[in-house]
Design a protein around this motif. Structure first.
Motif, PDB file in Angstrom:
ATOM      1  N   VAL A 103       0.833  -1.208   0.000  1.00  6.91           N
ATOM      2  CA  VAL A 103       0.000   0.000   0.000  1.00  6.91           C
ATOM      3  C   VAL A 103       0.864   1.254   0.000  1.00  6.91           C
ATOM      4  O   VAL A 103       0.629   2.182  -0.781  1.00  6.91           O
ATOM      5  CB  VAL A 103      -0.975  -0.013   1.201  1.00  6.91           C
ATOM      6  CG1 VAL A 103      -1.633   1.343   1.386  1.00  6.91           C
ATOM      7  CG2 VAL A 103      -2.030  -1.092   1.017  1.00  6.91           C
ATOM      8  N   LEU A 141      -6.778   3.159  -6.099  1.00 12.35           N
ATOM      9  CA  LEU A 141      -7.539   2.039  -5.541  1.00 12.35           C
ATOM     10  C   LEU A 141      -7.833   0.975  -6.597  1.00 12.35           C
ATOM     11  O   LEU A 141      -7.787  -0.222  -6.311  1.00 12.35           O
ATOM     12  CB  LEU A 141      -8.839   2.538  -4.913  1.00 12.35           C
ATOM     13  CG  LEU A 141      -8.678   3.377  -3.651  1.00 12.35           C
ATOM     14  CD1 LEU A 141     -10.010   3.951  -3.208  1.00 12.35           C
ATOM     15  CD2 LEU A 141      -8.041   2.558  -2.535  1.00 12.35           C
ATOM     16  N   LEU A 144      -4.699  -1.010  -7.005  1.00 13.85           N
ATOM     17  CA  LEU A 144      -4.500  -1.936  -5.877  1.00 13.85           C
ATOM     18  C   LEU A 144      -5.323  -3.205  -6.065  1.00 13.85           C
ATOM     19  O   LEU A 144      -4.859  -4.309  -5.805  1.00 13.85           O
ATOM     20  CB  LEU A 144      -4.886  -1.266  -4.552  1.00 13.85           C
ATOM     21  CG  LEU A 144      -3.902  -0.279  -3.946  1.00 13.85           C
ATOM     22  CD1 LEU A 144      -4.499   0.364  -2.699  1.00 13.85           C
ATOM     23  CD2 LEU A 144      -2.587  -0.961  -3.618  1.00 13.85           C
ATOM     24  N   ILE A 150      -6.121  -6.293  -3.603  1.00 13.15           N
ATOM     25  CA  ILE A 150      -6.476  -5.590  -2.367  1.00 13.15           C
ATOM     26  C   ILE A 150      -7.844  -4.951  -2.569  1.00 13.15           C
ATOM     27  O   ILE A 150      -8.103  -4.304  -3.587  1.00 13.15           O
ATOM     28  CB  ILE A 150      -5.419  -4.531  -2.011  1.00 13.15           C
ATOM     29  CG1 ILE A 150      -4.067  -5.213  -1.762  1.00 13.15           C
ATOM     30  CG2 ILE A 150      -5.850  -3.711  -0.808  1.00 13.15           C
ATOM     31  CD1 ILE A 150      -2.902  -4.257  -1.594  1.00 13.15           C
ATOM     32  N   VAL A 152     -11.239  -2.639  -0.960  1.00 10.79           N
ATOM     33  CA  VAL A 152     -11.638  -1.607  -0.006  1.00 10.79           C
ATOM     34  C   VAL A 152     -12.737  -2.217   0.872  1.00 10.79           C
ATOM     35  O   VAL A 152     -13.811  -2.535   0.383  1.00 10.79           O
ATOM     36  CB  VAL A 152     -12.159  -0.345  -0.724  1.00 10.79           C
ATOM     37  CG1 VAL A 152     -12.634   0.685   0.279  1.00 10.79           C
ATOM     38  CG2 VAL A 152     -11.084   0.229  -1.622  1.00 10.79           C
ATOM     39  N   ASP A 153     -12.427  -2.400   2.140  1.00  9.82           N
ATOM     40  CA  ASP A 153     -13.396  -2.974   3.073  1.00  9.82           C
ATOM     41  C   ASP A 153     -14.342  -1.897   3.587  1.00  9.82           C
ATOM     42  O   ASP A 153     -15.546  -2.115   3.695  1.00  9.82           O
ATOM     43  CB  ASP A 153     -12.643  -3.638   4.234  1.00  9.82           C
ATOM     44  CG  ASP A 153     -13.561  -4.387   5.159  1.00  9.82           C
ATOM     45  OD1 ASP A 153     -14.475  -5.075   4.661  1.00  9.82           O
ATOM     46  OD2 ASP A 153     -13.381  -4.285   6.387  1.00  9.82           O
ATOM     47  N   LEU A 170      -9.767   4.963   4.754  1.00  8.28           N
ATOM     48  CA  LEU A 170     -10.000   3.673   4.111  1.00  8.28           C
ATOM     49  C   LEU A 170      -9.578   2.532   5.036  1.00  8.28           C
ATOM     50  O   LEU A 170      -8.640   2.685   5.832  1.00  8.28           O
ATOM     51  CB  LEU A 170      -9.154   3.538   2.836  1.00  8.28           C
ATOM     52  CG  LEU A 170      -9.390   4.534   1.711  1.00  8.28           C
ATOM     53  CD1 LEU A 170      -8.270   4.431   0.696  1.00  8.28           C
ATOM     54  CD2 LEU A 170     -10.719   4.254   1.064  1.00  8.28           C
ATOM     55  N   THR A 171     -10.237   1.432   4.888  1.00  8.25           N
ATOM     56  CA  THR A 171      -9.762   0.171   5.431  1.00  8.25           C
ATOM     57  C   THR A 171      -9.569  -0.744   4.233  1.00  8.25           C
ATOM     58  O   THR A 171     -10.521  -1.055   3.529  1.00  8.25           O
ATOM     59  CB  THR A 171     -10.748  -0.457   6.431  1.00  8.25           C
ATOM     60  OG1 THR A 171     -10.980   0.473   7.502  1.00  8.25           O
ATOM     61  CG2 THR A 171     -10.195  -1.751   7.000  1.00  8.25           C
ATOM     62  N   LEU A 172      -8.307  -1.111   3.982  1.00 11.42           N
ATOM     63  CA  LEU A 172      -7.962  -1.968   2.856  1.00 11.42           C
ATOM     64  C   LEU A 172      -7.649  -3.361   3.385  1.00 11.42           C
ATOM     65  O   LEU A 172      -7.019  -3.519   4.423  1.00 11.42           O
ATOM     66  CB  LEU A 172      -6.753  -1.397   2.116  1.00 11.42           C
ATOM     67  CG  LEU A 172      -6.909   0.050   1.624  1.00 11.42           C
ATOM     68  CD1 LEU A 172      -5.562   0.570   1.103  1.00 11.42           C
ATOM     69  CD2 LEU A 172      -7.971   0.119   0.554  1.00 11.42           C
TER      70      LEU A 172
END
Length: 174
Positions: A103, A141, A144, A150, A152-153, A170-172
């Motif tokens: 990241v 993003l 990613l 990866i 995006v949560d 963000l939470t990745l």
């Protein structure tokens, strides 16, 4: 049946009042009644039916267009479905430490400065970005996800005063 209606006292009064009107007023009342009847037919029956028909035709055209697009992109859709059936992850990232490295490296490559980041469990990372171009964040993003698997949560984007700039939390996850 018409005879029964005329026998009603209220209807009889109305007929008597109508008969007492001058001939010109009777014609005006008749024309007004016909106009009101036509207006009711139009606004209560015809217009709703026509609107429903227009919406149905539009929905059908959209469905036909979508079907055409799906048929034209059948191979891409099948490839995406196959990717999704194995969990959707093409990532070789094994833990949070590797995730953090990927990241931060990819953010630097995309020209994005991370304000703050911290691990969130074994397979996720929280990231904060301030006053960054939205298009740049979106492209980052997407890269990613495409290159590293990866996802995006969780995401929170706040618009800034300058057009096109956002602050992002963000939470990745892998």
């Amino acid at each position: 049946m018409l005879g029964r209606i005329k026998e009603q006292p209220a209807v009889g009064k109305l007929i008597a009042q109508y008969d007492q009107l001058p001939r010109r007023d009777q014609k005006a009342l008749l024309v007004l009644s016909i106009a009101i009847f036509i207006g009711i037919l139009y606004f209560v029956i015809w217009r709703p039916v026509a609107d429903f028909n227009d919406r149905a035709v539009s929905a059908r055209e959209n469905a036909v267009e979508l079907l055409g697009w799906m048929q034209a992109n059948r191979s891409n859709i099948a490839a995406l479905a196959a990717t999704g059936s194995n969990g959707g992850s093409t990532s070789s990232i094994a833990n949070g430490r590797e995730l953090m490295a990927v990241v931060t490296r990819s953010a630097g490559e995309a020209g994005i400065s991370l304000q703050r980041f911290e691990p969130s469990g074994d397979t996720a990372i929280r990231v904060w970005l301030e006053n960054v171009p939205f298009n740049q964040v979106a492209a980052w993003l997407e890269g990613l996800g495409d290159e590293h698997g990866i996802v995006v949560d969780q995401a929170s984007l706040d618009r800034r005063d300058t057009p096109g700039l956002v602050s992002v939390r963000l939470t990745l996850a892998i």
